[in-house]
Design a protein around this motif. Structure first.
Motif, PDB file in Angstrom:
ATOM      1  N   PRO A  74      13.194   6.292 -28.868  1.00 29.03           N
ATOM      2  CA  PRO A  74      13.016   4.993 -28.216  1.00 29.03           C
ATOM      3  C   PRO A  74      13.916   4.890 -26.988  1.00 29.03           C
ATOM      4  CG  PRO A  74      13.442   4.741 -30.589  1.00 29.03           C
ATOM      5  CD  PRO A  74      13.647   6.178 -30.261  1.00 29.03           C
ATOM      6  N   GLY A  75      13.348   4.419 -25.887  1.00 33.28           N
ATOM      7  CA  GLY A  75      14.138   4.259 -24.678  1.00 33.28           C
ATOM      8  C   GLY A  75      13.976   5.389 -23.692  1.00 33.28           C
ATOM      9  N   LEU A  76      13.498   6.554 -24.167  1.00 33.48           N
ATOM     10  CA  LEU A  76      13.238   7.675 -23.267  1.00 33.48           C
ATOM     11  C   LEU A  76      11.943   7.408 -22.483  1.00 33.48           C
ATOM     12  CD1 LEU A  76      13.567  10.611 -22.197  1.00 33.48           C
ATOM     13  CD2 LEU A  76      12.485  11.405 -24.325  1.00 33.48           C
ATOM     14  N   SER A  77      11.943   7.697 -21.175  1.00 28.63           N
ATOM     15  CA  SER A  77      10.733   7.506 -20.363  1.00 28.63           C
ATOM     16  C   SER A  77       9.604   8.362 -20.906  1.00 28.63           C
ATOM     17  CB  SER A  77      10.993   7.944 -18.922  1.00 28.63           C
ATOM     18  OG  SER A  77      11.985   7.156 -18.336  1.00 28.63           O
ATOM     19  N   PRO A  78       8.399   7.802 -21.010  1.00 25.82           N
ATOM     20  CA  PRO A  78       7.262   8.635 -21.404  1.00 25.82           C
ATOM     21  C   PRO A  78       7.019   9.715 -20.354  1.00 25.82           C
ATOM     22  CG  PRO A  78       6.542   6.399 -20.838  1.00 25.82           C
ATOM     23  CD  PRO A  78       8.036   6.409 -20.769  1.00 25.82           C
ATOM     24  N   PHE A  79       6.463  10.850 -20.779  1.00 32.17           N
ATOM     25  CA  PHE A  79       6.251  11.943 -19.821  1.00 32.17           C
ATOM     26  C   PHE A  79       5.397  11.469 -18.651  1.00 32.17           C
ATOM     27  CE2 PHE A  79       3.979  15.611 -18.118  1.00 32.17           C
ATOM     28  CZ  PHE A  79       5.072  16.349 -17.708  1.00 32.17           C
ATOM     29  N   PHE A  80       4.254  10.868 -18.929  1.00 35.23           N
ATOM     30  CA  PHE A  80       3.452  10.249 -17.866  1.00 35.23           C
ATOM     31  C   PHE A  80       3.797   8.769 -17.799  1.00 35.23           C
ATOM     32  CE2 PHE A  80       0.463  13.837 -18.765  1.00 35.23           C
ATOM     33  CZ  PHE A  80       0.511  14.411 -17.502  1.00 35.23           C
ATOM     34  N   THR A  81       4.115   8.297 -16.620  1.00 39.17           N
ATOM     35  CA  THR A  81       4.435   6.886 -16.439  1.00 39.17           C
ATOM     36  C   THR A  81       3.129   6.106 -16.465  1.00 39.17           C
ATOM     37  OG1 THR A  81       6.175   7.629 -14.929  1.00 39.17           O
ATOM     38  CG2 THR A  81       5.661   5.265 -14.945  1.00 39.17           C
ATOM     39  N   PRO A  82       2.983   5.152 -17.378  1.00 39.33           N
ATOM     40  CA  PRO A  82       1.739   4.373 -17.365  1.00 39.33           C
ATOM     41  C   PRO A  82       1.550   3.725 -15.987  1.00 39.33           C
ATOM     42  CG  PRO A  82       3.042   3.879 -19.336  1.00 39.33           C
ATOM     43  CD  PRO A  82       3.903   4.730 -18.443  1.00 39.33           C
ATOM     44  N   THR A  83       0.332   3.722 -15.494  1.00 39.85           N
ATOM     45  CA  THR A  83       0.079   3.216 -14.142  1.00 39.85           C
ATOM     46  C   THR A  83       0.590   1.791 -13.983  1.00 39.85           C
ATOM     47  OG1 THR A  83      -1.824   4.682 -14.000  1.00 39.85           O
ATOM     48  CG2 THR A  83      -1.745   2.859 -12.427  1.00 39.85           C
ATOM     49  N   LYS A  84       0.467   0.978 -15.026  1.00 43.44           N
ATOM     50  CA  LYS A  84       0.893  -0.416 -14.904  1.00 43.44           C
ATOM     51  C   LYS A  84       2.408  -0.532 -14.726  1.00 43.44           C
ATOM     52  CE  LYS A  84       1.156  -1.340 -19.922  1.00 43.44           C
ATOM     53  NZ  LYS A  84       2.466  -0.720 -20.054  1.00 43.44           N
ATOM     54  N   ASP A  85       3.144   0.491 -15.151  1.00 38.52           N
ATOM     55  CA  ASP A  85       4.606   0.466 -15.024  1.00 38.52           C
ATOM     56  C   ASP A  85       5.103   1.278 -13.829  1.00 38.52           C
ATOM     57  OD1 ASP A  85       4.614  -0.897 -17.445  1.00 38.52           O
ATOM     58  OD2 ASP A  85       4.831   0.954 -18.616  1.00 38.52           O
ATOM     59  N   PHE A  86       4.177   1.880 -13.084  1.00 35.44           N
ATOM     60  CA  PHE A  86       4.572   2.784 -12.007  1.00 35.44           C
ATOM     61  C   PHE A  86       5.217   1.998 -10.879  1.00 35.44           C
ATOM     62  CE2 PHE A  86       4.316   6.363  -9.167  1.00 35.44           C
ATOM     63  CZ  PHE A  86       4.221   7.464 -10.007  1.00 35.44           C
ATOM     64  N   PHE A  87       6.355   2.473 -10.381  1.00 31.85           N
ATOM     65  CA  PHE A  87       7.058   1.747  -9.315  1.00 31.85           C
ATOM     66  C   PHE A  87       6.146   1.602  -8.088  1.00 31.85           C
ATOM     67  CE2 PHE A  87       8.282   4.677  -5.841  1.00 31.85           C
ATOM     68  CZ  PHE A  87       7.923   5.901  -6.379  1.00 31.85           C
ATOM     69  N   ARG A  88       6.352   0.504  -7.388  1.00 28.35           N
ATOM     70  CA  ARG A  88       5.578   0.283  -6.168  1.00 28.35           C
ATOM     71  C   ARG A  88       6.539   0.021  -5.015  1.00 28.35           C
ATOM     72  NH1 ARG A  88       2.212  -5.048  -4.262  1.00 28.35           N
ATOM     73  NH2 ARG A  88       2.021  -4.333  -2.105  1.00 28.35           N
ATOM     74  N   ILE A  89       6.396   0.791  -3.948  1.00 30.61           N
ATOM     75  CA  ILE A  89       7.212   0.588  -2.756  1.00 30.61           C
ATOM     76  C   ILE A  89       6.306   0.691  -1.540  1.00 30.61           C
ATOM     77  CG2 ILE A  89       8.971   1.633  -1.247  1.00 30.61           C
ATOM     78  CD1 ILE A  89      10.309   0.323  -3.526  1.00 30.61           C
ATOM     79  N   ASP A  90       6.239  -0.360  -0.766  1.00 29.29           N
ATOM     80  CA  ASP A  90       5.515  -0.303   0.512  1.00 29.29           C
ATOM     81  C   ASP A  90       5.888  -1.513   1.340  1.00 29.29           C
ATOM     82  OD1 ASP A  90       3.647  -2.508  -0.179  1.00 29.29           O
ATOM     83  OD2 ASP A  90       2.917  -1.062  -1.653  1.00 29.29           O
ATOM     84  N   THR A  91       5.423  -1.483   2.586  1.00 32.90           N
ATOM     85  CA  THR A  91       5.741  -2.550   3.528  1.00 32.90           C
ATOM     86  C   THR A  91       4.646  -3.619   3.545  1.00 32.90           C
ATOM     87  OG1 THR A  91       4.636  -1.336   5.285  1.00 32.90           O
ATOM     88  CG2 THR A  91       6.996  -0.964   5.043  1.00 32.90           C
ATOM     89  N   ALA A  92       3.645  -3.477   2.674  1.00 31.75           N
ATOM     90  CA  ALA A  92       2.484  -4.372   2.723  1.00 31.75           C
ATOM     91  C   ALA A  92       2.786  -5.715   2.051  1.00 31.75           C
ATOM     92  CB  ALA A  92       1.290  -3.715   2.043  1.00 31.75           C
ATOM     93  N   PHE A  93       2.646  -6.802   2.796  1.00 37.32           N
ATOM     94  CA  PHE A  93       2.807  -8.140   2.219  1.00 37.32           C
ATOM     95  C   PHE A  93       1.677  -8.430   1.249  1.00 37.32           C
ATOM     96  CE2 PHE A  93       6.035  -9.849   5.207  1.00 37.32           C
ATOM     97  CZ  PHE A  93       6.822 -10.449   4.237  1.00 37.32           C
ATOM     98  N   THR A  94       0.464  -8.134   1.707  1.00 38.71           N
ATOM     99  CA  THR A  94      -0.682  -8.224   0.804  1.00 38.71           C
ATOM    100  C   THR A  94      -1.327  -6.852   0.756  1.00 38.71           C
ATOM    101  OG1 THR A  94      -2.049  -8.933   2.639  1.00 38.71           O
ATOM    102  CG2 THR A  94      -1.182 -10.674   1.212  1.00 38.71           C
ATOM    103  N   VAL A  95      -1.798  -6.491  -0.407  1.00 33.47           N
ATOM    104  CA  VAL A  95      -2.395  -5.176  -0.592  1.00 33.47           C
ATOM    105  C   VAL A  95      -3.692  -5.100   0.211  1.00 33.47           C
ATOM    106  CG1 VAL A  95      -3.442  -3.661  -2.313  1.00 33.47           C
ATOM    107  CG2 VAL A  95      -1.351  -4.914  -2.855  1.00 33.47           C
ATOM    108  N   PRO A  96      -3.836  -4.094   1.077  1.00 39.23           N
ATOM    109  CA  PRO A  96      -5.080  -3.995   1.852  1.00 39.23           C
ATOM    110  C   PRO A  96      -6.312  -3.921   0.943  1.00 39.23           C
ATOM    111  CG  PRO A  96      -3.444  -2.468   2.712  1.00 39.23           C
ATOM    112  CD  PRO A  96      -2.881  -3.034   1.440  1.00 39.23           C
ATOM    113  N   GLU A  97      -7.355  -4.645   1.345  1.00 37.21           N
ATOM    114  CA  GLU A  97      -8.635  -4.573   0.627  1.00 37.21           C
ATOM    115  C   GLU A  97      -9.556  -3.682   1.428  1.00 37.21           C
ATOM    116  OE1 GLU A  97     -10.513  -8.311  -0.240  1.00 37.21           O
ATOM    117  OE2 GLU A  97      -8.579  -9.181  -0.839  1.00 37.21           O
TER     118      GLU A  97
END
Ligand code: MTE
Ligand code: MO
Length: 355
Positions: A63-86
């Protein structure tokens, strides 16, 4: 034809299955309630190398160890976009232009009609502090970037591959980095079309390079250019032109400044290196000698590796430090190097109270 969300779910025969609907919603829609869907990705092409399922995930036992594959919903997000481009797939195109003899322009259907492959790759942000969470591991699916660029036939003087996002973000990396490594134009992560947050419909993934010099999301153009002529977005802000991922290791559990029960338990985390994989992880507890940790499965040299050791702490305050050695035998840098301009260095150290 425009299909509303509700009719789309009906059309797909999704009846009252909230989980499924929610998943679809994050993979194929932006998050505005008013969005009209112009065209959706209904099926991914079959990759020519379908990778085997990962072996039993050690995180299940720790318990507490990162899963080998990061679930997409938990994947970090970094970008300069105020709103996600459609992005409307009917009008989206990917162009490969600049210092090339044969420019290429592809529709989405043309792009995904090309052979696709799967790649297990850990991506990291240059702004990830020692012990930080701006890192994730996914199974990506995409089209080989070197094949497409070779087809466009770069001029001899081109030395940089610059990706452009529909929102104007740019990132460039050396053409020489396409040295046979599995760089791709990714269309999917963890078995589903890229979600809007992570670059739908296409992004660049280059193993071994930080995101700020390579991993352009909402990609619509690749330009072959020269470092002495153009700089990507973050280079203009003072970050380094070259952004290789540095060897790092992180303690996931116990938590820094946390409390942990006395008695048998575990210390566990992840370690990664640019392209070499991880050959050793060592842990130092208080003033004891370094102990070698058990390593999780190595599926690819391009991914992080989980590690753990047993620990039976006595009551009181403890300090724990981790350090990794990459697949070439190179020990992770101990220097206390700040994030700017090309990524933090140092051994992750935590303090824990056992009671
Ligand atoms: N269009 C676009 N792509 C981008 C960025 C951005 O700001 N805009 N940020 C980059 C940076 S700095 C990182 S670390 C990665 C993060 O990818 P993720 O959000 O899918 O984890 O995306 C890269 N691609
Ligand atoms: Mo980043």
């Amino acid at each position: 034809m425009e299909i509303s969300r509700r009719n789309l779910f009906k059309a797909l025969g999704v009846i009252g299955a909230v989980g499924v609907s929610a998943k679809l919603a994050t993979t194929t829609f932006s998050n505005t309630a008013t969005t009209q869907i112009k065209k959706i990705v209904t099926a991914l092409p079959k990759p020519f190398n379908s990778l085997p399922a990962a072996p039993l995930d050690p995180a299940l036992q720790t318990p507490g160890l990162s899963p080998f594959f990061t679930p997409t919903k938990d994947f970090f997000r970094i970008d300069t976009a105020f709103t996600v481009p459609e992005i409307d797939l009917n009008t989206w195109k990917l162009e490969i232009v600049g210092l090339v003899s044969k420019p290429i322009s592809l529709t989405y259907d043309q792009l995904i009609a090309r052979p696709t492959f799967e790649l297990d790759d850990t991506i990291a942000c240059v702004s990830n502090a020692v012990g930080g969470s701006l890192i994730g591991n996914a199974r990506w699916q995409g089209i080989r970037l070197d094949d497409l660029i070779n087809e466009a036939t770069p001029h001899a003087n081109a030395d940089q591959v610059m990706g452009y996002s529909v929102d104007g973000f740019t990132a460039g990396f050396p053409l020489a980095a396409l040295d046979g490594r599995d760089a791709m134009i990714a269309i999917a992560m963890n078995g589903e079309a890229l979600p809007p947050n992570h670059g739908y419909p296409a992004r660049i993934i280059v193993p071994g390079l930080f995101g700020y010099v390579s991993a352009v999301k909402w990609l619509n153009k690749i330009e072959l250019t020269r470092f002495d002529q153009k700089h990507g977005y973050w280079i203009e802000q003072g970050w380094s032109e070259q952004g290789p991922i540095k060897t790092q290791s992180r303690i996931d559990t116990p938590l820094n400044n946390g409390q942990t029960p006395i008695g048998p338990g575990a210390i566990a985390g992840v370690a990664w290196a640019a392209l070499a994989g991880i050959s050793k992880v060592e842990v130092k507890i208080d003033n004891q000698p370094w102990r070698t940790a058990t390593l999780g499965p190595e599926i690819a040299k391009t991914t992080w590796r989980q590690w753990w050791i047993d620990w039976n702490p006595a009551k009181g305050d403890h300090q724990i430090t981790v350090r990794a050695t990459d697949g070439n035998g190179q020990l992770q840098s101990a220097a206390n190097v700040p994030i700017a301009p090309n990524g933090a260095e140092g051994w992750h150290t935590i303090k824990v109270q056992s009671l």
